[in-house]
Write an enzyme that holds these catalytic residues in place. Sequence first.
Site, mmCIF file in Angstrom:
data_model
loop_
_atom_site.group_PDB
_atom_site.id
_atom_site.type_symbol
_atom_site.label_atom_id
_atom_site.label_comp_id
_atom_site.label_asym_id
_atom_site.label_seq_id
_atom_site.Cartn_x
_atom_site.Cartn_y
_atom_site.Cartn_z
ATOM 1 N N LYS A 149 -4.039 1.952 -3.297
ATOM 2 C CA LYS A 149 -4.270 0.230 -4.002
ATOM 3 C C LYS A 149 -3.157 1.418 -5.346
ATOM 4 O O LYS A 149 -3.832 1.567 -6.685
ATOM 5 C CB LYS A 149 -5.998 0.008 -4.886
ATOM 6 C CG LYS A 149 -6.327 -1.168 -4.432
ATOM 7 C CD LYS A 149 -7.875 -1.347 -5.113
ATOM 8 C CE LYS A 149 -7.091 -2.577 -6.147
ATOM 9 N NZ LYS A 149 -7.389 -3.860 -5.090
HETATM 10 N N1 PXG Z 1 -6.808 -5.961 0.381
HETATM 11 C C1 PXG Z 1 -6.622 -5.857 -0.930
HETATM 12 C C2 PXG Z 1 -4.880 -5.998 -1.064
HETATM 13 C C3 PXG Z 1 -6.793 -5.977 -1.649
HETATM 14 O O1 PXG Z 1 -6.205 -5.934 -3.650
HETATM 15 C C4 PXG Z 1 -9.018 -5.759 -0.255
HETATM 16 C C5 PXG Z 1 -7.928 -6.217 0.439
HETATM 17 C C6 PXG Z 1 -10.319 -5.578 -1.102
HETATM 18 O O2 PXG Z 1 -10.929 -4.587 -0.947
HETATM 19 P P1 PXG Z 1 -12.523 -4.686 -1.829
HETATM 20 O O3 PXG Z 1 -12.102 -3.109 -2.356
HETATM 21 O O4 PXG Z 1 -12.434 -5.250 -3.462
HETATM 22 O O5 PXG Z 1 -13.050 -5.371 -0.921
HETATM 23 C C7 PXG Z 1 -8.486 -6.244 -2.057
HETATM 24 C C8 PXG Z 1 -9.581 -5.927 -2.901
HETATM 25 C C9 PXG Z 1 -8.045 -9.648 -8.472
HETATM 26 C C10 PXG Z 1 -8.524 -8.955 -7.300
HETATM 27 O O6 PXG Z 1 -7.964 -9.888 -9.593
HETATM 28 C C11 PXG Z 1 -8.381 -8.661 -6.407
HETATM 29 C C12 PXG Z 1 -8.919 -7.675 -5.267
HETATM 30 C C13 PXG Z 1 -10.164 -7.123 -6.010
HETATM 31 C C14 PXG Z 1 -11.227 -7.294 -6.406
HETATM 32 C C15 PXG Z 1 -9.576 -8.465 -7.949
HETATM 33 O O7 PXG Z 1 -7.724 -10.549 -7.305
HETATM 34 N N2 PXG Z 1 -8.222 -6.823 -5.004
#
Ligand code: PXG
Length: 288
Positions: A149
């Site tokens: 990330k």
């Molecule tokens: N793929 C990507 C590319 C992400 O950025 C996820 C999968 C899901 O991962 P987690 O660990 O959250 O289960 C993410 C996470 C937002 C926002 O502000 C985006 C994410 C997490 C929290 C907030 O849109 N993405």
Amino acid sequence: MQIYINGEYCEKENAKVSVFDHGLLYGDGVFEGIRIYHRKVFRLTQHLARLFRSARYINLAIGKTPEEMTEIVLETCRRNGLDDGYIRLVVTRGAGTLGLSPKSCPKPTIFVIADKLAIYPPEYYEKGLALLTVSTRRNIIDALDPQLKTLNYLNNILASIEASRSGFEEALMLNKEGYVAEAAADNLFLIRGTRLITPATHLGALPGITREAILEIAPELGLSPSEGFITLSDVYNADECFLTGTAAEVIPVSEVDSRPIGTGKAGPMTKRIIERFRALTEAEGTGF
Ligand code: PXG
């Protein structure tokens, strides 16, 4: 609102980073998005582990231990007194000179925001989302490993713009080889009979914290989980499909590229997974 920034807690108006910060100039940094449920932080250890993995990947020394980072996150939560909310934890290369080299950045910038979270309207959890496969492919491993990330989210943002310009709620992204990777900010799951399938992380899926939780609870619901190669045809022909992510939690997918998935509504197993996941968010977490 109290924000942690570089060793201090200050009001939102005073929480500022330099225009010379390489996080801003080059997207040189890493971040996490974490949930607060019922005054407890969900899977904080796992989020911090991913933050440190991302930092190591970009050769960024955070300068704090995971224990110190834990305390900073919990103290930010205490000061904001949120029962439920969202934590954004960011570590950038820090302020330096104009020029790519991180050598000019002596100290990373660290900030933590704890705020309320704007989520999908509740009806989407009933009727499901319509996805569009976009032309923007997931970052390739030889350029920028999509398993981390980093602050370079343009790949996902371009995908998201593509989907929303065509009137879709979410983008479905393929990897360079044409296998399904994930949605723009969420992981993807399929249900076929008693099988629960999700793209393997080395095929372009972020190792999501929510994804991991779903893989763990699957057997309790009689599902056999697996990670592997998924094609668009697999998606179109699934019994059920849903997305997972910290912000979206578990959200049903009703349609992909104008093909209804299953009944074209939130599937029965997806609904059970949503319930089970909600129970997990109530039971688990680091209190503050
Ligand atoms: N793929 C990507 C590319 C992400 O950025 C996820 C999968 C899901 O991962 P987690 O660990 O959250 O289960 C993410 C996470 C937002 C926002 O502000 C985006 C994410 C997490 C929290 C907030 O849109 N993405």
